[in-house]
Design a protein around this motif. Structure first.
Motif, PDB file in Angstrom:
ATOM      1  N   GLN A  11     -16.469 -43.164  84.308  1.00  0.00           N
ATOM      2  CA  GLN A  11     -17.590 -42.217  84.307  1.00  0.00           C
ATOM      3  C   GLN A  11     -18.117 -41.972  82.903  1.00  0.00           C
ATOM      4  O   GLN A  11     -19.325 -41.885  82.673  1.00  0.00           O
ATOM      5  N   SER A  15     -21.918 -42.530  81.652  1.00  0.00           N
ATOM      6  CA  SER A  15     -22.703 -41.414  81.096  1.00  0.00           C
ATOM      7  C   SER A  15     -23.268 -41.773  79.730  1.00  0.00           C
ATOM      8  O   SER A  15     -24.422 -41.456  79.424  1.00  0.00           O
ATOM      9  N   ARG A  18     -26.077 -44.322  80.218  1.00  0.00           N
ATOM     10  CA  ARG A  18     -27.263 -43.669  80.772  1.00  0.00           C
ATOM     11  C   ARG A  18     -27.998 -42.871  79.687  1.00  0.00           C
ATOM     12  O   ARG A  18     -29.234 -42.936  79.583  1.00  0.00           O
TER      13      ARG A  18
END
Length: 215
Positions: A11, A15, A18
């Protein structure tokens, strides 16, 4: 707008990617997945232009997911994310015609530039991957081979300088600084070199230069 999908089991990595990609005006992250098995459904639902895939995931790995995506009627351009410890996977995927390889610690500006380059239809490999691939997989050719040398005769003097820089593992920006050229000019030269030689990526060009005895 370049529509992008991220697939990585971490994750924190997703993140970070992104945040970097969404900072660009012309790139939009439209979806995320945590396993290679998510790739095909995401692409079918979201129709992205580019998919960034982690190579090593606990379920379906990136190489398998990339092959599944390539079999779709409208496959996206796939970029595999790798680390220094995974060169053998890079080699396997290169043989399968993968369009991009980036290190997870690629600087933000370079990551954005790479996604744009790949969206335009060009292959993109992290310069350090190019260098390590050459060191690990290219056979020594101290005197150069006639075949490789003849193939390179089509290049101009400037293109030869750029190719040597590529074979040394330099990025476009680094090659530009060394050769006194703009980064965009180096990029244009690399594209012409690949087109003239009928190659699809920088690693292939670097290996050819090595075989000719240029490095």
């Amino acid at each position: 707008m370049i529509r992008t999908v991220l697939v990585d089991d971490e994750q924190l990595v997703r993140s970070g990617l992104r945040m970097i990609l969404d900072s660009a005006d012309d790139i939009e992250v439209v979806g995320e997945g945590s396993d290679g098995a998510d790739a095909v459904p995401l692409v079918r639902d979201l129709d992205p232009d580019v998919v960034l895939l982690d190579i090593r995931m606990p379920g379906v790995d990136g190489l398998t997911a990339a092959a599944d995506l390539a079999a779709l009627p409208r496959p996206p351009k796939v970029v595999l994310l790798t680390t220094f410890d995974l060169d053998e996977y890079v080699h396997r995927a290169l043989r399968a015609g993968a369009v991009g390889f980036l290190l997870k610690d690629t600087p933000p500006r370079d990551l954005i530039s790479a996604v744009r380059t790949i969206d335009e239809g060009n292959a993109m490999l992290a310069p350090s991957v190019t260098k390590r691939m050459l060191e690990r997989f290219a056979a020594p050719a101290p005197g150069g081979t006639g075949d490789a040398a003849r193939r390179l005769e089509v290049l101009s003097a400037r293109e030869r300088q750029v190719l040597v820089a590529v074979a040394q593992g330099l990025s476009n920006a680094e090659a530009g600084r060394e050769l006194g050229m703009r980064e965009a000019t180096v990029k244009a030269h690399v594209s012409r070199i690949l087109a003239k030689l009928g190659l699809s990526n920088r690693v292939q060009a670097a290996i050819l230069a090595h075989d000719a005895g240029w490095t």
